[in-house]
Structures are given as C-alpha cells and as structure tokens.
Scaffold this motif. Structure first.
Motif, mmCIF file in Angstrom:
data_model
loop_
_atom_site.group_PDB
_atom_site.id
_atom_site.type_symbol
_atom_site.label_atom_id
_atom_site.label_comp_id
_atom_site.label_asym_id
_atom_site.label_seq_id
_atom_site.Cartn_x
_atom_site.Cartn_y
_atom_site.Cartn_z
ATOM 1 N N PHE A 286 0.864 -1.267 0.005
ATOM 2 C CA PHE A 286 0.050 0.001 0.016
ATOM 3 C C PHE A 286 0.688 1.367 0.039
ATOM 4 N N SER A 347 -5.349 4.254 -7.825
ATOM 5 C CA SER A 347 -5.871 5.607 -7.514
ATOM 6 C C SER A 347 -5.659 6.156 -6.282
ATOM 7 N N GLY A 348 -5.288 5.341 -5.281
ATOM 8 C CA GLY A 348 -5.107 6.059 -3.867
ATOM 9 C C GLY A 348 -6.376 6.605 -3.698
ATOM 10 N N ASP A 397 -6.816 -6.071 -6.927
ATOM 11 C CA ASP A 397 -5.679 -6.039 -7.751
ATOM 12 C C ASP A 397 -5.612 -5.490 -9.005
ATOM 13 N N PHE A 441 2.043 3.902 -10.724
ATOM 14 C CA PHE A 441 2.726 3.135 -9.528
ATOM 15 C C PHE A 441 3.968 2.803 -10.060
ATOM 16 N N PRO A 442 5.174 3.623 -10.188
ATOM 17 C CA PRO A 442 6.484 3.484 -10.870
ATOM 18 C C PRO A 442 7.061 2.220 -10.678
#
Ligand SMILES: C[S@@+](CC[C@H](N)C(=O)[O-])C[C@H]1O[C@@H](n2cnc3c(N)ncnc32)[C@H](O)[C@@H]1O
Length: 561
Positions: A286, A347-348, A397, A441-442
């Motif tokens: 997370f 998305s956070g 996921d 999300f690098p």
C-alpha cells in the motif's frame, strides 16, 4: 532432466507456473486452448508476465518464487497499521541543562526551558534619536528610500522574528529608531541622508538601545541551533506538511533529539498539530510508512486541499504525496479532454480522479488494492459532490481491474451489484473501452500490462490511451537514454521478446536491451511518448510512458500466449 508442473483451474484467467527447464502453459481463455512448450528465452518473457494467480490456487511454499506477485499481493498480507516504533530521544530541558545552567541556582526544567536566556536573546542596536516634539516626521523618515538601507528591519534575525519587534522604541524625551549594526559599520551615511535627518532635528548618534527577543518570536532554526548540541548541526529544516500533520525525514544523528525537534516544530507553526517522523522507507503493497509520533496529538487523519478539491485521508493507512499535485495537473491539462472516461488502476484516495471529474466532467473507474484508499476515495467524491461521476470504485488487484476493463460490459455488471454506486450516471454504462488508463505506481505498474491480453480489441477510434509510470536509468552499455529505457521497459511487457524464432542461439540473447519505440509506433501504431516526471535519486528518473492500446497491439499480445 525435465521437471514439470502444470496447473489448471476453472478460472477464466491465464495462469502459468514455471518449474525447472520446461514450462507448459494452459490458457483457459476464450480465444485459445491447449498447451504450448516454451523455450528458455520465451520462458523469461512469460514468467515476467505471469503477474496474476487467482487466490483459489494454493501453491506449495517452495513454488511461490515462480510467481512474481503472489507473495507481494497475497490478501493475507493486508496489514493493519501497527503502532509506531518508539525511540528514546531527549527533550529540551535535558539538552539545555547539559549545555548551560539557567543561572547559578536554577536548573532548566521541563516547564521553564523556554525561558532560558539563550532562547530569549538580547540585541543591542545603534539608534537615531528623534525629539518627541518632532515625532510626526517618523513615518516620513521610515518610508524614505534614503533611510531604508540603514534601518534594523534589515537585521537578519529581526527579519525572521514573528511578531517582529518594533523598530521605533519609546524614550522619555525621544523616539529611537533602531539601526542595523552591520550597515552602520560598513556604510558611510550619504550626504543627502545626513541633510534629511538634520532637517528634521534627528540626532545621528542616539544611545544604543537593547531589546529582548522572546522565544515565541524566534524561528525554528534559531531555536534548534541553540538547543541542539553542535555535533547535531545543522538542524533539520525541511519537512512536509499534509493537513495538520508535519512529517520529518530525520537523519541518523538527529534521532536522539527527535522529540525535541518535534516539540519545537509544533510550537513554531500555528497550523501544525501533529509532528511525526518517518521510520524507514515507503514500503509494502500500500506504499505506506511507519512513523513515530514526536509531538502533538496522535492523529493522522488529515484534510488536504488541492486546487480547490477537498480530500480526507489517513496518512498512516494510505499513500499520499502532495508533491504529485503538479504531475496531476500536467496529465489533466495535456492528456484528458472534456467528458472522457478515465480508469485509474492505482487511484489512492482519488486526487486525479476528483480533478478530472470536476474540471473535465469525466466519468471515473477507480481502483486501488488498499481498501482504506477506496474508503477515502468514495468519501472524497461525496464531499466534493462528484459522486455521480464515479462509476466504479473497487479495491481489487490492478491486474484484475485492468483485465475486467477490457472484457466489455463486465464493469457494468459490477456496478449493478454495488448499491452505493447505483446512483452513478447510467449514460456511462458503455461497452466500449475507456479513453485513458492511468497507472501511477512507478515501482510495479509496467508488470501489470500483461492484463491487456484479455482485452477484446476495440475499434481503432476507441483505442484507450495508457499512461504508465516507471523508474528508469540511462544504460551506458547499450547507449540508451533513460527515456529510451523507460519505453523499452513498457515495450518488453507488451511485445514478445525480439528474435523469439531464433531462440537456439544463446549468443544473440538481447535481454530486453533493444530500443523498441519504433516497433511500437510503426508496426502497431501505438504513438508512444515518454515524459520525464521527476528524479528520485542520482540518475534514477520517473517517466510517464503513454501509448495507445491499438487493436494491432492487443492482437499481437494475445498471439504471444
Ligand atoms: C504510488 S501510489 C499512487 C497513488 C495515487 N495514484 C496518487 O497519486 O496518490 C500507488 C498506489 O497503488 C496501490 N497498489 C499497490 N499495489 C497494487 C495492486 N496490486 N493493485 C492495485 N493497487 C495497488 C497502493 O495502495 C497505492 O495507493
């Protein structure tokens, strides 16, 4: 010797597990059946793409290493935030008393340390004396360009004080204008200025005046310089604020004084109510971090405002970075058009989704594996009165989310199951794919691109554009720039490895080092663009690689099963 493990499930998802020298795969999807024998070269590619195993498959422990994401994404690993670590650190009274005694009799204590003379310094200033009967000229004198360079307002410490001490002090028969001692010494008074002062009966050699600056007026750096022992200098100056929380990234030598630093920071800012110290790095699925409370109340639920959007989030439970605000604006302005459909796989708490909904009237499919992030995302849509833009908000996921996006109407079915979202706009229940897929999300985003193999090829005019973030470094060995490498990271997740047909020749194993932008553009029409976002370490950059998922690309991906 050949060892073999084959897994079949009732699932309609792709599943591979490699074991030993040869791998058999079985695809249970709609367009291909049967088994394929894979060479070592393509095994490397396929295992990279085997990013999704359904929870229903339970692999023996020793086989889990073959799946990249089982351990990383295992639902059993979802963690509750655990209380922060406590570290021993000194308070101000301990530190001050070790430097100097308050006076001969009085020790510095937890209550009186702010009264310590070092933290309430006296400063002496030269002055100009203005007779009371001529006090009416004060304003003229203070605002004159001739006097300005000599006034105590130029004094470095006074400039940092809040509230600032008055630079005109009262005397019995005079008002005293405080002057900057430094300027007095260095500069000869210009003749014009002398004439002006004499014309208003000002005495050029007024008495020195001493003033006392109080603890509450002094800046944090000044206080920390005084209270921290010299070996801890320089004190920390940078901290990030999220709502009422300040979080410090302290260096190792600051740690023994962490609480003192936190206390001073708390007292020096009127908006900060909680000071925390990040313990370790952002980590775990997370992307959260452990923290230690240094000062104030232990409350990490913050309210932040970004471009007029109000968001609530719990810093301890969800990922948040205010520094991404600018990047969100770039994406919004450069990529997203009025009324488009946006899917955000990571998305956070929904910052860019909210902005796209409000500013571009977009329809939003949001997803984050962290249920807490989705909890706050929904709340934020409600707070900003944008709920009618939110068609889907799941905590799956990302592989599953992306896969379902491409299976035409599946996202609409989910929508109907979710009462809370039943109010979402009916018009957004389209069967064509979305316009943009955001994958910020690098660390991992490229590894989820295998999910595109499940997409039904859309009509060309409806091909979605994907925006995938990745880390990249220039590669001196192959002469590729960081930007080339970023594109190749994405390409290697989309295209079969180069020279697959010639896989017996180990000498020409490219190891994914070829630059493939042209291939993506010329053969599949993907219109690839890589944009540098920021640098995170020397030579290590974050790129956003955008490309169109054309029917040609999806077909080649499906063909490479
Ligand atoms: C770098 S953060 C980006 C958050 C968001 N885009 C923003 O700008 O604030 C990555 C996010 O991906 C989520 N995440 C990590 N693994 C995931 C997965 N397998 N599927 C979906 N989301 C995941 C994390 O919970 C985290 O919120």
């Amino acid at each position: 010797m050949i060892s073999l493990l084959m897994i079949t499930t009732t699932s309609m998802r792709p599943n591979y597990v490699a074991r030993g020298f040869t791998i058999f795969t079985r695809r249970c999807g709609p367009s291909s059946r049967g088994y394929t024998t894979l060479s070592r070269r393509s095994l490397a590619w396929h295992t990279r793409h085997t990013t999704f195993v359904r929870a229903s498959i339970s692999l023996p422990q020793d086989q889990r290493e073959y799946n990249q994401t089982t351990t990383f994404q295992s639902k059993s690993q979802k963690r509750e935030y655990s209380p922060s670590r406590t570290i021993e650190s000194s308070g101000p009274s301990e530190v001050l008393s070790s430097i100097q005694h308050y006076n001969d009799d009085e020790e510095v204590t937890a209550d009186n340390w702010r009264e310590h003379p070092d933290l309430n310094p006296t400063l002496t200033f030269p002055t100009w004396a203005v007779p009371l009967e001529h006090a009416s000229v004060l304003q003229t004198l203070l605002s004159s360009e001739l006097t300005q360079p000599f006034l105590a307002t130029r004094h470095e410490l006074l400039q940092q004080c809040h509230p600032r001490p008055k630079i005109v002090q009262d005397g019995d028969k005079h008002k005293y204008i405080l002057l900057d001692p430094q300027q007095q010494q260095e500069k000869q008074l210009p003749t014009d200025l002398i004439n002006l002062l004499q014309q208003h009966h000002v005495q050029l050699q007024g008495p020195d005046v001493t003033i006392r600056i109080r603890y509450h007026q002094l800046p944090m750096t000044y206080i920390l310089h005084k209270v921290l022992p010299p070996h801890v200098h320089p004190p920390p100056t940078a901290f990030e604020t999220v709502g009422h929380v300040a979080h410090l990234n302290l260096r190792e030598h600051h740690i023994p004084f962490a609480k003192l630093i936190g206390q001073v920071l708390l007292e020096k800012s009127s908006t900060i109510e909680t000071v925390i110290h990040k313990v370790g790095q952002v980590n775990g699925p997370f992307r959260t971090y452990d923290y230690q409370l240094l000062a104030g109340r232990n409350d990490t639920i913050c309210r932040v405002m970004e471009h007029g959007i109000q968001m609530e989030l719990d810093l301890a439970k969800v990922y948040w970075s205010s520094r991404l605000a600018q990047e969100r604006q770039v994406v919004l302005e450069q990529e997203i058009r009025e009324g488009q459909v946006i899917a955000d796989a990571f998305s956070g708490v929904g910052a860019i989704c909210l902005l796209a909904a409000r500013d571009k009237n977009c329809t939003i499919f949001a997803n984050d594996w962290n249920p807490q992030a989705i909890h706050y995302l929904k709340r934020n849509f409600a707070t900003n009165r944008l709920r009618h833009h939110l068609v889907q908000s799941t905590h799956q996921d990302a592989y599953e989310f992306l896969m379902d996006l491409g299976l035409s109407s599946s996202s609409c079915e989910e929508l109907e199951d979710d009462e809370e979202e039943a109010t979402a706009s009916k018009s957004s229940k389209t069967t064509h794919l979305v316009d943009h897929v955001l994958m910020n999300f690098p660390l991992k985003a490229p590894t989820f691109l295998g999910a595109l193999r499940w997409w039904s090829p859309p009509l060309s005019e409806h091909s979605p554009r994907l925006h995938v973030y990745t880390f990249a470094r220039a590669d001196a060995k192959t002469g590729r720039s960081a930007q080339d490498v970023a594109i190749d990271i994405i390409a290697s997740e989309l295209l079969p490895p180069m020279g697959l047909e010639d896989d017996d020749n180990d000498d020409d194993d490219d190891g994914g080092c070829h630059h493939r932008q042209q291939e993506l553009n010329d053969e599949y029409g993907c219109q690839v663009v890589a944009r540098e976002v920021r640098d995170v370490a020397p030579g290590k950059l974050v790129f956003c690689v955008s490309f169109t998922a054309t029917p040609e690309l999806l077909r080649v991906m499906q063909g490479s099963f």
